[in-house]
Enzyme design. Structure first.
Site, PDB file in Angstrom:
ATOM      1  CG  HIS A  73       0.055   1.977  -9.264  1.00 13.46           C
ATOM      2  ND1 HIS A  73      -0.171   1.603  -7.950  1.00 13.46           N
ATOM      3  CD2 HIS A  73      -1.035   2.688  -9.652  1.00 13.46           C
ATOM      4  CE1 HIS A  73      -1.353   2.078  -7.570  1.00 13.46           C
ATOM      5  NE2 HIS A  73      -1.895   2.740  -8.570  1.00 13.46           N
ATOM      6  CG  ASP A 128      -2.078   0.916   1.118  1.00 12.84           C
ATOM      7  OD1 ASP A 128      -2.281   1.475   0.022  1.00 12.84           O
ATOM      8  OD2 ASP A 128      -2.794   1.109   2.117  1.00 12.84           O
ATOM      9  CG  LEU A 156       9.308 -17.214  -3.634  1.00 15.76           C
ATOM     10  CD1 LEU A 156       8.979 -17.214  -2.151  1.00 15.76           C
ATOM     11  CD2 LEU A 156       9.881 -15.851  -4.041  1.00 15.76           C
TER      12      LEU A 156
HETATM   13  C1  FPP Z   1      -2.009   0.183  -3.292  1.00 15.01           C
HETATM   14  O1  FPP Z   1      -1.502   1.490  -3.253  1.00 15.01           O
HETATM   15  C2  FPP Z   1      -1.432  -0.538  -4.389  1.00 15.01           C
HETATM   16  C3  FPP Z   1      -2.131  -1.088  -5.424  1.00 15.01           C
HETATM   17  C4  FPP Z   1      -3.589  -1.036  -5.535  1.00 15.01           C
HETATM   18  C5  FPP Z   1      -1.447  -1.736  -6.546  1.00 15.01           C
HETATM   19  C6  FPP Z   1      -0.303  -2.609  -6.137  1.00 15.01           C
HETATM   20  C7  FPP Z   1       0.540  -2.823  -7.319  1.00 15.01           C
HETATM   21  C8  FPP Z   1       1.885  -2.805  -7.298  1.00 15.01           C
HETATM   22  C9  FPP Z   1       2.673  -2.628  -6.075  1.00 15.01           C
HETATM   23  C10 FPP Z   1       2.633  -2.965  -8.540  1.00 15.01           C
HETATM   24  C11 FPP Z   1       3.163  -4.348  -8.747  1.00 15.01           C
HETATM   25  C12 FPP Z   1       2.237  -5.209  -9.442  1.00 15.01           C
HETATM   26  C13 FPP Z   1       2.610  -6.252 -10.211  1.00 15.01           C
HETATM   27  C14 FPP Z   1       1.552  -7.071 -10.807  1.00 15.01           C
HETATM   28  C15 FPP Z   1       4.005  -6.612 -10.466  1.00 15.01           C
HETATM   29  P1  FPP Z   1      -2.517   2.707  -3.401  1.00 15.01           P
HETATM   30  O2  FPP Z   1      -2.628   3.041  -4.846  1.00 15.01           O
HETATM   31  O3  FPP Z   1      -3.816   2.362  -2.746  1.00 15.01           O
HETATM   32  O4  FPP Z   1      -1.775   3.807  -2.611  1.00 15.01           O
HETATM   33  P2  FPP Z   1      -2.461   4.999  -1.794  1.00 15.01           P
HETATM   34  O5  FPP Z   1      -3.201   4.364  -0.657  1.00 15.01           O
HETATM   35  O6  FPP Z   1      -1.299   5.799  -1.349  1.00 15.01           O
HETATM   36  O7  FPP Z   1      -3.354   5.734  -2.744  1.00 15.01           O
END
Ligand code: FPP
Length: 263
Positions: free
Chosen positions: A55, A38, A149
């Site tokens: 992201h 997150d 893994l």
């Molecule tokens: C949450 O942060 C994150 C996500 C919804 C996407 C997670 C994806 C990645 C970490 C990229 C890697 C993915 C792959 C498939 C390799 P948020 O957008 O909710 O952050 P915020 O709470 O600060 O808005």
């Protein structure tokens, strides 16, 4: 005693990453680590960048953390990459998140194959665009013979809907007399979940300071050790993973019972 501990801690903090990895490997390594990644959006906002830049940066963290988890001997790593609720985000962001598996696997797959990592995915595939499914299925196939893994992406995953579909499948089998109601126990129920072939997570990590589960592996984390950090996912480093594992190693897991010395 306190001073000794202080000295030990500061030496440890000053130690190299290699020292910390080696120290960490002297103790029990969690078999299954699950991570709620997150804070990508906030990371980007802090830099006046579009959310998708967060992201993209988060994807680099996935690479780093997968490498280290594999090296430490973690057997299963489940990453919450897209939840069933994330469709509510702006189309531009959703479209980008759907492209991430291709981007990630496009550059990292050869290394995963080489490093004996097996890619898996759990989630509802029906709404995911075909280009995304194609990239993931290709990686799953290419790594299916690896026995190192397991890198399990929770993608279009939601725990409540997973539980409901397990309940429905069990009910159907009972209705068709393929299953007897007395056979339903925790082990059987777990086997009907998307993670049925995996062990329950030992350690659940959530980044970015949020202290909630957000519909992630609700059944499976019943006895997981929880570890929260304010660090945003793109800033999550090898040192942070080691910190989480060290915290795990210092916990006393009793699963509702007593340790033998307490009985
Ligand atoms: C949450 O942060 C994150 C996500 C919804 C996407 C997670 C994806 C990645 C970490 C990229 C890697 C993915 C792959 C498939 C390799 P948020 O957008 O909710 O952050 P915020 O709470 O600060 O808005």
């Amino acid at each position: 005693m306190l001073d000794k501990m202080k000295i030990w801690k500061s030496t440890k903090e000053l130690g190299t990453l290699e020292d910390r990895i080696n120290d960490c490997m002297q103790c029990e390594i969690p078999k299954h680590i699950a991570i709620i990644m997150d804070g990508n959006g906030r990371w980007a906002k802090k830099r006046a960048l579009p959310r998708i830049a967060g992201h993209h940066e988060g994807m680099k963290t996935v690479r780093k953390i997968t490498r280290l988890a594999n090296r430490l001997g973690v057997k299963e790593l489940t990453l919450y990459a897209f939840s069933t609720e994330n469709w509510k985000r702006p189309k531009l962001e959703v479209d980008y998140l759907m492209k991430l598996p291709e981007e990630f696997l496009g550059s990292f797959l050869p290394e995963l194959v080489e490093e004996n990592v097996q890619v898996q995915m759990m989630g509802d595939q029906s709404l995911i665009p075909s280009h995304t499914i194609k990239a993931i299925s290709h990686a799953v196939k290419e790594t299916s013979h690896n026995d190192g893994l397991i890198l399990n992406f929770a993608f279009n995953y939601g725990s409540r809907s997973e539980i409901l579909s397990a309940v429905k499948n069990i009910a159907l089998e009972v209705q068709n007399s393929e299953l007897n109601i007395h056979q339903i126990d925790e082990k059987l129920f777990s086997s009907y979940l998307m993670s049925g072939h995996l062990s329950d997570p030992d350690l659940l990590i959530r980044t970015s300071g949020e202290i909630r589960l957000s519909n992630f592996m609700l059944w499976q984390v019943a006895y997981a050790e929880l570890w929260f950090t304010n660090v945003l996912w793109p800033d999550f480093s090898e040192q942070h993973l080691l910190e989480a594992i060290e915290a795990y190693q210092s916990r006393s897991r009793r699963f509702g019972g007593l340790k033998s010395e307490e009985s």
